[in-house]
Design a protein around this motif. Structure first.
Motif, short mmCIF file in Angstrom:
data_model
loop_
_atom_site.label_atom_id
_atom_site.label_comp_id
_atom_site.label_asym_id
_atom_site.label_seq_id
_atom_site.Cartn_x
_atom_site.Cartn_y
_atom_site.Cartn_z
N UNK A 41 16.63 -5.09 -4.46
CA UNK A 41 16.57 -6.28 -3.60
C UNK A 41 17.94 -6.96 -3.51
N UNK A 42 18.66 -6.98 -4.62
CA UNK A 42 19.98 -7.63 -4.61
C UNK A 42 20.97 -6.88 -3.72
N UNK A 43 20.81 -5.57 -3.60
CA UNK A 43 21.71 -4.79 -2.74
C UNK A 43 21.48 -5.12 -1.26
N UNK A 44 20.25 -5.54 -0.92
CA UNK A 44 19.94 -5.86 0.49
C UNK A 44 20.04 -7.35 0.78
N UNK A 45 20.02 -8.16 -0.27
CA UNK A 45 20.08 -9.62 -0.06
C UNK A 45 21.55 -10.03 0.10
N UNK A 46 22.17 -9.50 1.13
CA UNK A 46 23.58 -9.72 1.40
C UNK A 46 23.73 -10.10 2.87
N UNK A 47 24.79 -10.80 3.23
CA UNK A 47 24.90 -11.32 4.61
C UNK A 47 25.35 -10.29 5.65
N UNK A 48 24.66 -9.14 5.70
CA UNK A 48 24.97 -8.16 6.74
C UNK A 48 24.75 -8.79 8.12
N UNK A 49 25.69 -8.58 9.03
CA UNK A 49 25.48 -9.05 10.41
C UNK A 49 24.58 -8.08 11.17
N UNK A 50 24.49 -6.84 10.66
CA UNK A 50 23.75 -5.75 11.31
C UNK A 50 24.32 -5.43 12.70
N UNK A 51 25.61 -5.66 12.87
CA UNK A 51 26.28 -5.43 14.15
C UNK A 51 27.57 -4.63 13.95
N UNK A 52 28.02 -3.92 14.98
CA UNK A 52 29.35 -3.32 14.90
C UNK A 52 30.41 -4.41 14.80
N UNK A 53 31.56 -4.06 14.26
CA UNK A 53 32.66 -5.02 14.16
C UNK A 53 33.05 -5.51 15.56
N UNK A 54 33.44 -6.78 15.69
CA UNK A 54 33.83 -7.31 17.01
C UNK A 54 34.93 -6.51 17.71
N UNK A 55 35.71 -5.73 16.98
CA UNK A 55 36.77 -4.94 17.61
C UNK A 55 36.21 -3.93 18.62
N UNK A 56 34.90 -3.63 18.52
CA UNK A 56 34.29 -2.65 19.42
C UNK A 56 33.55 -3.31 20.58
N UNK A 57 33.84 -4.54 20.86
CA UNK A 57 33.12 -5.28 21.90
C UNK A 57 33.12 -4.49 23.22
N UNK A 58 31.91 -4.31 23.76
CA UNK A 58 31.78 -3.60 25.03
C UNK A 58 31.70 -2.10 24.89
N UNK A 59 31.84 -1.58 23.66
CA UNK A 59 31.78 -0.14 23.44
C UNK A 59 30.50 0.22 22.70
N UNK A 60 29.94 1.36 23.05
CA UNK A 60 28.69 1.81 22.44
C UNK A 60 28.99 2.77 21.28
N UNK A 61 28.32 2.56 20.15
CA UNK A 61 28.41 3.48 19.01
C UNK A 61 27.03 4.13 18.87
N UNK A 62 26.89 5.40 19.27
CA UNK A 62 25.56 6.03 19.31
C UNK A 62 24.79 5.94 18.00
N UNK A 63 25.45 6.15 16.86
CA UNK A 63 24.74 6.11 15.58
C UNK A 63 24.16 4.72 15.32
#
Length: 567
Positions: free
Chosen positions: A268-290
């Protein structure tokens, strides 16, 4: 968000960076990606972490210089896949895309990425430690067969020149190593940290270790390599394995035993972290298939006790199931439901094997002494509590979360956990299949019998095809009773060691498969640290040391796969 450039570091007001992670993938701050998991975990414990995703290794190496030197160490991984598997098909043809790169473009990482990145960093900053980890490093930690060069390679520690290798799921060893480096512990103290591997000059002079045949001995005799692997795999599936030592050149590689399986609280402690669940803003407008494939997924546990011979999950995540609490998973589902682009459907509520959630030995002390590679093959262990009551309860709790319309199971499912050749093993198993088909399958139920012939399945360590026949019968009954039209899609492997053209002909003509959606067949690809790969290279089954037929001719391998589609 983690900084990935000098400007981003500057905006944070940092005057130093503790750890700089180099990775072969685009950076996505999601717990399905190891870089994010380790970065967030170290960040939680007060360390400043920066990430350099997919650095250019072909130019003047500016990507390797742009953030300067970290205060503690560089960390390197090849990405979520071995870079060679990522780059090449089973026929050794170069792939034209890369799901872990913006817009799916190929060529953003080198072959053998961990070794290439590490050599560059050691050349530029010889005094700074380099710690390697992730799938590529973990599964190449000892002498291994490399399909793409068609030869044995020594430990990646020998080839890369890295100072330390963290294998498996790395939160606990990486935090301890980071603290050790920061506090200035001497090298002998660091060498005692579990789940680390390292290369040392000279001969191993301590007691209580499993001493393997050397890399050079394995080069000379394939049988010795097979013997080595049988011992490595046996210990990789034990709860209390020995230290492993393998000589190479003028030194030796030492593999320390892993940390004990993580508790529910630790998970639980490994998941109780502030993940944004998003690609880094540097990829704005670009699709990452995975990212598109996993953005709406939730991981419920780690590990797999299935023991399939072609699979690396246990070698990396461990055999013992480490489950998150229902509360932690429900909390993540609620957060997912609040995300702007979420449309109500969890694409995968699972893990390597979805229905192993919450399963464990009835008497853990027996598990502590066990040397079985699999809890399921050749028969289900009598000490295994494989009730589906807890996983069914989890599904109900997740489905009750506001904003969740459906929770689908996209991960693999082991049907031998609830079925035998006579039928369901218990009432909860019967409930599980009905729930899986009616509530948690999006159109097609995908399962992996892998082959129809028992002779081939024996070399795969998979159950008899008769279990799939039973599954198909029960599946059809559920469809008929409920007036549904869900399809079942079986996955198969061609040219696995032990498989002949005749075997593929029998598979293609098997009457049970008549009327079944038949599109999924994979040509066997030997990957590091699997029993099947050892068979492919040596022609020996390392479990028995008996010879096994191997189809190595590329054209005949292609014919085996194509035979699948000719009826």
């Amino acid at each position: 968000m983690f900084p990935t450039s000098a400007k981003e570091v500057q905006r944070l007001g940092w005057d130093y960076i503790d750890i700089i992670i180099f990775t072969g993938d685009a950076f996505v701050d999601h717990p399905s990606f190891g870089t994010a998991c380790i970065g967030r975990w170290l960040q939680k414990h007060g360390y400043r972490v920066a990430v350099v995703p997919q650095p250019n290794w072909r130019d003047d190496l500016r990507d390797f210089r742009k953030l300067g030197m970290p205060r503690l160490y560089f960390a390197v991984n090849g990405g979520a896949m071995d870079s060679m598997v990522n780059h090449y098909t089973a026929g050794k043809r170069l792939r034209h895309d890369d799901a872990y790169t913006p817009e799916g473009k190929a060529g953003a990482r080198p072959d053998y990425a961990v070794t290439v990145y590490t050599k560059i960093l050691k050349q530029l900053y010889p005094e700074i430690p380099v710690v390697i980890g992730g799938v590529e490093a973990s599964l190449r930690r000892l002498t291994h067969y490399d399909y793409w060069q068609n030869r044995l390679l020594p430990s990646i520690l020998v080839q890369s020149g890295a100072d330390w290798l963290c294998y498996g799921m790395g939160e606990k060893p990486m935090l301890e190593l980071t603290r050790a480096i920061e506090s200035g512990r001497n090298i002998h103290q660091i060498e005692k940290i579990p789940q680390l591997a390292f290369l040392r000059k000279g001969r191993y002079r301590k007691d209580q270790a499993l001493i393997l045949h050397s890399y050079e001995e394995c080069l000379e005799d394939k049988k010795l390599f097979a013997e080595n692997f049988h011992l490595i795999e046996t210990h990789a599936n034990m709860m209390h394995p020995d230290t492993i030592v393998e000589a190479a050149g003028d030194g030796y590689v030492q593999i320390n035993p892993p940390y004990p399986p993580s508790t529910t609280e630790e998970m639980d402690s490994f998941w109780d972290l502030p993940f944004t669940k998003l690609p880094h803003p540097r990829y704005k407008g670009k699709r990452i298939p995975a990212y598109d494939m996993i953005k709406d997924s939730i991981i419920t546990h780690r590990g797999c006790f299935g023991g399939c011979n072609f699979c690396t999950i246990a070698a990396h995540q461990g055999k013992f199931i480490q489950s998150r609490s229902e509360e932690s998973i429900v909390k993540e589902a609620a957060k997912l439901a609040e995300m702007p682009e979420f449309h109500g459907n969890i694409s995968d509520l699972g893990a390597p094997t979805a229905n192993m959630y919450g399963m464990h030995g009835k008497d853990i002390s027996i598990c502590g002494k066990c040397r079985r590679r699999s809890c399921l093959y050749p028969s289900v262990c009598k000490n295994l509590d494989h009730s589906h009551e807890r996983v069914l309860g989890l599904y109900d709790k997740v489905d009750a979360v506001k904003g969740i319309r459906h929770s689908y199971i996209g991960s693999g499912v082991r049907y031998d956990l609830f079925l035998d050749e006579k039928g369901f093993t218990d009432e909860n198993g019967k409930k599980y299949l009905r729930s899986l088909v009616l509530r948690h399958t999006s159109g097609r139920l995908k399962v992996a019998p892998e082959h129809t012939e028992d002779k081939v399945l024996k070399y795969m360590a998979k159950p008899s095809f008769r279990l799939f026949e039973r599954l198909k019968t029960e599946f059809a009954r559920i469809n008929r009773e409920e007036g549904r039209h869900i399809e079942i899609v079986p996955y198969f492997i061609s040219s696995h060691p032990g498989c002949t053209m005749k075997d593929m002909e029998r598979l293609a003509g098997n009457p049970t498969l008549k009327g079944v959606w038949m599109e999924q067949v994979q040509d066997f690809t030997p990957t590091p640290m699997t029993t099947s790969s050892v068979m492919f290279y040596t022609g020996i089954d390392p479990r028995t040391m008996e010879p096994v037929f191997v189809e190595r001719d590329p054209e005949r391998k292609r014919m085996q796969k194509s035979r699948f589609f000719r009826k």
